[in-house]
Write an enzyme that holds these catalytic residues in place. Structure first.
Site, mmCIF file in Angstrom:
data_model
loop_
_atom_site.group_PDB
_atom_site.id
_atom_site.type_symbol
_atom_site.label_atom_id
_atom_site.label_comp_id
_atom_site.label_asym_id
_atom_site.label_seq_id
_atom_site.Cartn_x
_atom_site.Cartn_y
_atom_site.Cartn_z
ATOM 1 N N GLU A 138 -39.511 67.908 121.911
ATOM 2 C CA GLU A 138 -39.559 68.005 120.452
ATOM 3 C C GLU A 138 -40.729 68.911 120.131
ATOM 4 O OE1 GLU A 138 -40.948 65.336 116.645
ATOM 5 O OE2 GLU A 138 -39.632 64.358 118.098
ATOM 6 N N GLU B 205 -45.831 69.835 110.150
ATOM 7 C CA GLU B 205 -45.684 68.559 109.464
ATOM 8 C C GLU B 205 -46.821 68.441 108.457
ATOM 9 O OE1 GLU B 205 -43.896 65.146 112.054
ATOM 10 O OE2 GLU B 205 -45.460 66.152 113.235
#
Length: 183
Positions: free
Chosen positions: A50, A55
């Site tokens: 991932e 973010e």
């Protein structure tokens, strides 16, 4: 996926939701990638890889990047947190457009905010099998805004009575390009 010896660059120009810490509790904006084998029913997270290109949580004036790999808990990527950049100041990211990018090669992954380096993870940071399982395949891209969850909770909590409703993340463009190996 990166071509043999070459580089895969994934980039997006994004305006994060126009929230602040006063009205953005619980907001979790993300631009991330998961290993393509997950689409075929493989359930081996985090081994399949991932890559969190960007973010942002709780209206904080910052963004973060991370790589997830190996096993959880622990492993070479320190799961469940992953190998992360920590917070990078970006007071204009909420409400202003910025470019978020990642470049993947056989030797390293590099993250950028407006072409400024944010994080580099070298393949030598982990055993070769873990690196290959996390990077030597295609990826699918995800752009989303969640409300609540583990990351907002880790940075001060989730939604509350002051959380603004309906503030969108806007995407100007997403590009996926490859560069061949140098001659």
């Amino acid at each position: 996926r990166p071509p043999p010896g070459g580089v895969l660059r994934v980039e997006a120009r994004i305006r994060l939701p126009a929230v602040t810490q006063a009205d953005g509790a619980g907001y979790w904006s993300a631009f991330w990638m998961l290993g393509a084998p997950l689409r075929d029913g493989y359930t081996g997270w985090p081994a399949i890889g991932e890559i969190d290109v960007m973010e942002a949580v709780n209206g904080r004036p910052s963004v973060m990047a991370a790589m997830h790999c190996g096993v959880t808990p622990g492993g070479p990527c320190g799961e469940p947190s992953g190998i992360g950049s920590g917070e990078h100041p970006c007071p204009s990211c909420h409400g202003g457009f910025h470019r978020y990018a990642v470049e993947i090669s056989e030797k390293e992954i590099r993250w950028y905010l407006d072409d400024a380096p944010v994080l580099t993870v070298a393949a030598t940071r982990m055993d070769p099998q873990t690196w290959r399982r996390a990077t030597e395949h295609g990826f699918f891209l995800i752009l989303n805004v969640a409300i609540g969850g583990g990351l907002p909770a880790a940075f001060g909590g989730g939604p509350n009575a002051a959380t603004a409703s309906g503030r969108p993340m806007l995407i100007d463009y997403v590009s996926v390009k490859t560069r061949p190996a140098p001659l």
